[in-house]
Every structure is written in C-alpha cells, then in structure tokens.
Write a protein that holds these residues in place. Structure first.
Motif, PDB file in Angstrom:
ATOM      1  N   GLU A  79      20.595  81.490  37.820  1.00 31.04           N
ATOM      2  CA  GLU A  79      19.391  82.276  37.552  1.00 31.04           C
ATOM      3  C   GLU A  79      18.572  81.634  36.434  1.00 31.04           C
ATOM      4  O   GLU A  79      17.341  81.530  36.539  1.00 31.04           O
ATOM      5  CB  GLU A  79      19.749  83.713  37.176  1.00 31.04           C
ATOM      6  CG  GLU A  79      18.523  84.573  36.961  1.00 31.04           C
ATOM      7  CD  GLU A  79      18.838  86.035  36.702  1.00 31.04           C
ATOM      8  OE1 GLU A  79      17.872  86.802  36.527  1.00 31.04           O
ATOM      9  OE2 GLU A  79      20.025  86.419  36.664  1.00 31.04           O
ATOM     10  N   GLN A  80      19.238  81.178  35.382  1.00 28.43           N
ATOM     11  CA  GLN A  80      18.529  80.505  34.301  1.00 28.43           C
ATOM     12  C   GLN A  80      17.846  79.238  34.813  1.00 28.43           C
ATOM     13  O   GLN A  80      16.680  78.976  34.484  1.00 28.43           O
ATOM     14  CB  GLN A  80      19.492  80.172  33.148  1.00 28.43           C
ATOM     15  CG  GLN A  80      18.789  79.561  31.964  1.00 28.43           C
ATOM     16  CD  GLN A  80      19.723  79.296  30.790  1.00 28.43           C
ATOM     17  OE1 GLN A  80      20.858  79.763  30.748  1.00 28.43           O
ATOM     18  NE2 GLN A  80      19.235  78.533  29.833  1.00 28.43           N
ATOM     19  N   ALA A  81      18.548  78.470  35.640  1.00 30.07           N
ATOM     20  CA  ALA A  81      17.954  77.249  36.199  1.00 30.07           C
ATOM     21  C   ALA A  81      16.735  77.576  37.059  1.00 30.07           C
ATOM     22  O   ALA A  81      15.698  76.907  36.950  1.00 30.07           O
ATOM     23  CB  ALA A  81      18.997  76.481  37.005  1.00 30.07           C
ATOM     24  N   MET A  82      16.836  78.603  37.905  1.00 26.10           N
ATOM     25  CA  MET A  82      15.703  78.968  38.761  1.00 26.10           C
ATOM     26  C   MET A  82      14.503  79.379  37.912  1.00 26.10           C
ATOM     27  O   MET A  82      13.372  78.982  38.198  1.00 26.10           O
ATOM     28  CB  MET A  82      16.090  80.086  39.730  1.00 26.10           C
ATOM     29  CG  MET A  82      17.022  79.633  40.834  1.00 26.10           C
ATOM     30  SD  MET A  82      17.271  80.877  42.141  1.00 26.10           S
ATOM     31  CE  MET A  82      18.166  82.168  41.273  1.00 26.10           C
ATOM     32  N   ASN A  83      14.758  80.163  36.866  1.00 30.44           N
ATOM     33  CA  ASN A  83      13.665  80.603  35.997  1.00 30.44           C
ATOM     34  C   ASN A  83      13.055  79.432  35.238  1.00 30.44           C
ATOM     35  O   ASN A  83      11.833  79.327  35.133  1.00 30.44           O
ATOM     36  CB  ASN A  83      14.148  81.692  35.052  1.00 30.44           C
ATOM     37  CG  ASN A  83      14.414  82.999  35.779  1.00 30.44           C
ATOM     38  OD1 ASN A  83      13.777  83.304  36.789  1.00 30.44           O
ATOM     39  ND2 ASN A  83      15.356  83.764  35.288  1.00 30.44           N
ATOM     40  N   GLU A  84      13.894  78.540  34.724  1.00 33.69           N
ATOM     41  CA  GLU A  84      13.369  77.397  33.975  1.00 33.69           C
ATOM     42  C   GLU A  84      12.632  76.407  34.871  1.00 33.69           C
ATOM     43  O   GLU A  84      11.753  75.687  34.394  1.00 33.69           O
ATOM     44  CB  GLU A  84      14.501  76.703  33.213  1.00 33.69           C
ATOM     45  CG  GLU A  84      14.996  77.527  32.049  1.00 33.69           C
ATOM     46  CD  GLU A  84      16.030  76.820  31.201  1.00 33.69           C
ATOM     47  OE1 GLU A  84      16.212  75.593  31.336  1.00 33.69           O
ATOM     48  OE2 GLU A  84      16.661  77.510  30.372  1.00 33.69           O
ATOM     49  N   CYS A  85      12.980  76.394  36.157  1.00 32.83           N
ATOM     50  CA  CYS A  85      12.266  75.532  37.109  1.00 32.83           C
ATOM     51  C   CYS A  85      11.013  76.214  37.643  1.00 32.83           C
ATOM     52  O   CYS A  85      10.318  75.657  38.497  1.00 32.83           O
ATOM     53  CB  CYS A  85      13.194  75.136  38.253  1.00 32.83           C
ATOM     54  SG  CYS A  85      14.467  73.952  37.758  1.00 32.83           S
ATOM     55  N   ALA A  86      10.727  77.408  37.139  1.00 32.88           N
ATOM     56  CA  ALA A  86       9.518  78.159  37.479  1.00 32.88           C
ATOM     57  C   ALA A  86       9.380  78.418  38.978  1.00 32.88           C
ATOM     58  O   ALA A  86       8.286  78.290  39.538  1.00 32.88           O
ATOM     59  CB  ALA A  86       8.275  77.468  36.921  1.00 32.88           C
ATOM     60  N   LEU A  87      10.492  78.803  39.615  1.00 33.87           N
ATOM     61  CA  LEU A  87      10.408  79.184  41.030  1.00 33.87           C
ATOM     62  C   LEU A  87       9.647  80.503  41.142  1.00 33.87           C
ATOM     63  O   LEU A  87       9.633  81.307  40.209  1.00 33.87           O
ATOM     64  CB  LEU A  87      11.805  79.346  41.631  1.00 33.87           C
ATOM     65  CG  LEU A  87      12.721  78.125  41.634  1.00 33.87           C
ATOM     66  CD1 LEU A  87      13.976  78.423  42.446  1.00 33.87           C
ATOM     67  CD2 LEU A  87      12.027  76.890  42.170  1.00 33.87           C
ATOM     68  N   ASP A  88       9.030  80.707  42.275  1.00 31.31           N
ATOM     69  CA  ASP A  88       8.315  81.947  42.559  1.00 31.31           C
ATOM     70  C   ASP A  88       9.269  83.123  42.305  1.00 31.31           C
ATOM     71  O   ASP A  88      10.387  83.140  42.824  1.00 31.31           O
ATOM     72  CB  ASP A  88       7.860  81.917  44.021  1.00 31.31           C
ATOM     73  CG  ASP A  88       7.066  83.139  44.437  1.00 31.31           C
ATOM     74  OD1 ASP A  88       7.429  84.271  44.056  1.00 31.31           O
ATOM     75  OD2 ASP A  88       6.097  82.969  45.190  1.00 31.31           O
ATOM     76  N   PRO A  89       8.867  84.113  41.510  1.00 30.83           N
ATOM     77  CA  PRO A  89       9.755  85.239  41.200  1.00 30.83           C
ATOM     78  C   PRO A  89      10.271  85.975  42.447  1.00 30.83           C
ATOM     79  O   PRO A  89      11.414  86.439  42.455  1.00 30.83           O
ATOM     80  CB  PRO A  89       8.892  86.165  40.337  1.00 30.83           C
ATOM     81  CG  PRO A  89       7.867  85.259  39.730  1.00 30.83           C
ATOM     82  CD  PRO A  89       7.610  84.184  40.767  1.00 30.83           C
ATOM     83  N   LEU A  90       9.456  86.081  43.476  1.00 31.19           N
ATOM     84  CA  LEU A  90       9.922  86.723  44.705  1.00 31.19           C
ATOM     85  C   LEU A  90      11.035  85.900  45.348  1.00 31.19           C
ATOM     86  O   LEU A  90      12.042  86.443  45.817  1.00 31.19           O
ATOM     87  CB  LEU A  90       8.762  86.921  45.688  1.00 31.19           C
ATOM     88  CG  LEU A  90       9.103  87.577  47.023  1.00 31.19           C
ATOM     89  CD1 LEU A  90       9.760  88.941  46.823  1.00 31.19           C
ATOM     90  CD2 LEU A  90       7.854  87.711  47.881  1.00 31.19           C
ATOM     91  N   LEU A  91      10.882  84.592  45.352  1.00 31.12           N
ATOM     92  CA  LEU A  91      11.921  83.721  45.886  1.00 31.12           C
ATOM     93  C   LEU A  91      13.190  83.832  45.044  1.00 31.12           C
ATOM     94  O   LEU A  91      14.296  83.900  45.587  1.00 31.12           O
ATOM     95  CB  LEU A  91      11.439  82.271  45.944  1.00 31.12           C
ATOM     96  CG  LEU A  91      12.452  81.250  46.461  1.00 31.12           C
ATOM     97  CD1 LEU A  91      12.923  81.576  47.876  1.00 31.12           C
ATOM     98  CD2 LEU A  91      11.866  79.851  46.390  1.00 31.12           C
ATOM     99  N   VAL A  92      13.055  83.858  43.729  1.00 29.50           N
ATOM    100  CA  VAL A  92      14.218  84.005  42.850  1.00 29.50           C
ATOM    101  C   VAL A  92      14.974  85.286  43.188  1.00 29.50           C
ATOM    102  O   VAL A  92      16.204  85.281  43.299  1.00 29.50           O
ATOM    103  CB  VAL A  92      13.800  83.980  41.360  1.00 29.50           C
ATOM    104  CG1 VAL A  92      14.963  84.383  40.453  1.00 29.50           C
ATOM    105  CG2 VAL A  92      13.285  82.598  40.978  1.00 29.50           C
ATOM    106  N   THR A  93      14.259  86.385  43.381  1.00 30.43           N
ATOM    107  CA  THR A  93      14.896  87.660  43.733  1.00 30.43           C
ATOM    108  C   THR A  93      15.679  87.529  45.029  1.00 30.43           C
ATOM    109  O   THR A  93      16.829  87.974  45.124  1.00 30.43           O
ATOM    110  CB  THR A  93      13.834  88.766  43.854  1.00 30.43           C
ATOM    111  OG1 THR A  93      13.197  88.922  42.584  1.00 30.43           O
ATOM    112  CG2 THR A  93      14.452  90.087  44.285  1.00 30.43           C
ATOM    113  N   ARG A  94      15.090  86.915  46.034  1.00 29.95           N
ATOM    114  CA  ARG A  94      15.769  86.751  47.322  1.00 29.95           C
ATOM    115  C   ARG A  94      16.966  85.814  47.213  1.00 29.95           C
ATOM    116  O   ARG A  94      18.029  86.080  47.772  1.00 29.95           O
ATOM    117  CB  ARG A  94      14.781  86.250  48.364  1.00 29.95           C
ATOM    118  CG  ARG A  94      13.739  87.293  48.716  1.00 29.95           C
ATOM    119  CD  ARG A  94      12.764  86.786  49.747  1.00 29.95           C
ATOM    120  NE  ARG A  94      11.768  87.801  50.026  1.00 29.95           N
ATOM    121  CZ  ARG A  94      10.807  87.667  50.910  1.00 29.95           C
ATOM    122  NH1 ARG A  94      10.708  86.546  51.614  1.00 29.95           N
ATOM    123  NH2 ARG A  94       9.937  88.629  51.104  1.00 29.95           N
TER     124      ARG A  94
END
Length: 138
Positions: free
Chosen positions: A106-121
C-alpha cells in the motif's frame, strides 16, 4: 453551427496493467515495494523471509504482477502456472507477515502515485491473495 465536436471522455483502461501505466509503472511499483521492504524497519519480519539480495524477488514479482494485472504473462512463460501458495509454503507466513506485505505494498502504491480508485481495487485483491498465502495462524 460550429464544426467543432465536443471532446469525448477518455476511455477507461482496458486492464489494471494499462491503468497503472504498463511495464515501466509495474516495474516502478515492484522496485519501490522492495526498496521499502529493505529500508523500513517496520517491514523487518517480511524482509527476513527473503534472500539477502532482492534482485530475483524483484524480477519474479514484476513478472507475476505483469500477468496478474492483465499484461504479458511473463512469469507463466518462464515458470508455468504460478502456484503461489505451494511456492510460498516453505516460508512461515502468518498474520504479521501478511499485514507487513499489505502495508508495504500500500505504501509503494501510494508513493508511486497510482490512481486512488485503482489502489482501492488492488488493495482488495491483494488482501485476498495475501491472506490465502498464510500458512500459520499467528
């Protein structure tokens, strides 16, 4: 009457692989994940399950995620069916390791600035898989 047509909404990405940004973005996510695992003390229980050098782990996760996200099946081309649970049985994976894996991803996804909707999925899908990988109760 104007000859200009209104701009169409952009089409949604066909796959999560496309949504992330393809090969370079998947590689970036995997690299950030393993960088965090190597650097952050809060992921120490997870890190100890891995070899001293993370190069092979980085490649395998990148190859796996590429196919899992809907891109090229790089892992399967090299090794056949992933058999994730069977391949992870030699490692003691409990709640703590699962939770550290999830927090690190989750930290990696957030730091890579993935779309928040994609991160949730992705978090929901990763959580199911991470829990399924547990082979001890605690």
């Amino acid at each position: 009457m104007s000859d200009l047509t209104p701009l169409a909404e952009p089409a949604p990405a066909a796959t999560p692989y496309d949504w992330i940004g393809g090969e370079p973005a998947v590689r970036g996510l995997v690299d950030r994940f393993y960088d965090l695992m190597d650097l952050e003390p809060r992921y120490a229980d997870l890190r100890v399950l891995h070899p001293s050098t993370l190069d092979g782990s980085r490649d395998k996760l990148f190859w796996f995620l590429s196919g899992w996200l809907g891109g090229p099946d790089l892992y399967q081309q090299r090794f056949g069916h992933p058999r994730l649970r069977a391949r992870h049985l030699p490692y003691a994976i409990g709640v703590r390791e699962r939770d550290q894996w999830m927090a690190c991803m989750e930290q990696a996804m957030n730091e890579c600035a993935l779309d928040p909707l994609l991160v949730t999925r992705l978090k929901a899908s990763f959580a199911n898989t991470a829990d399924w990988m547990r082979n001890r109760g605690v």
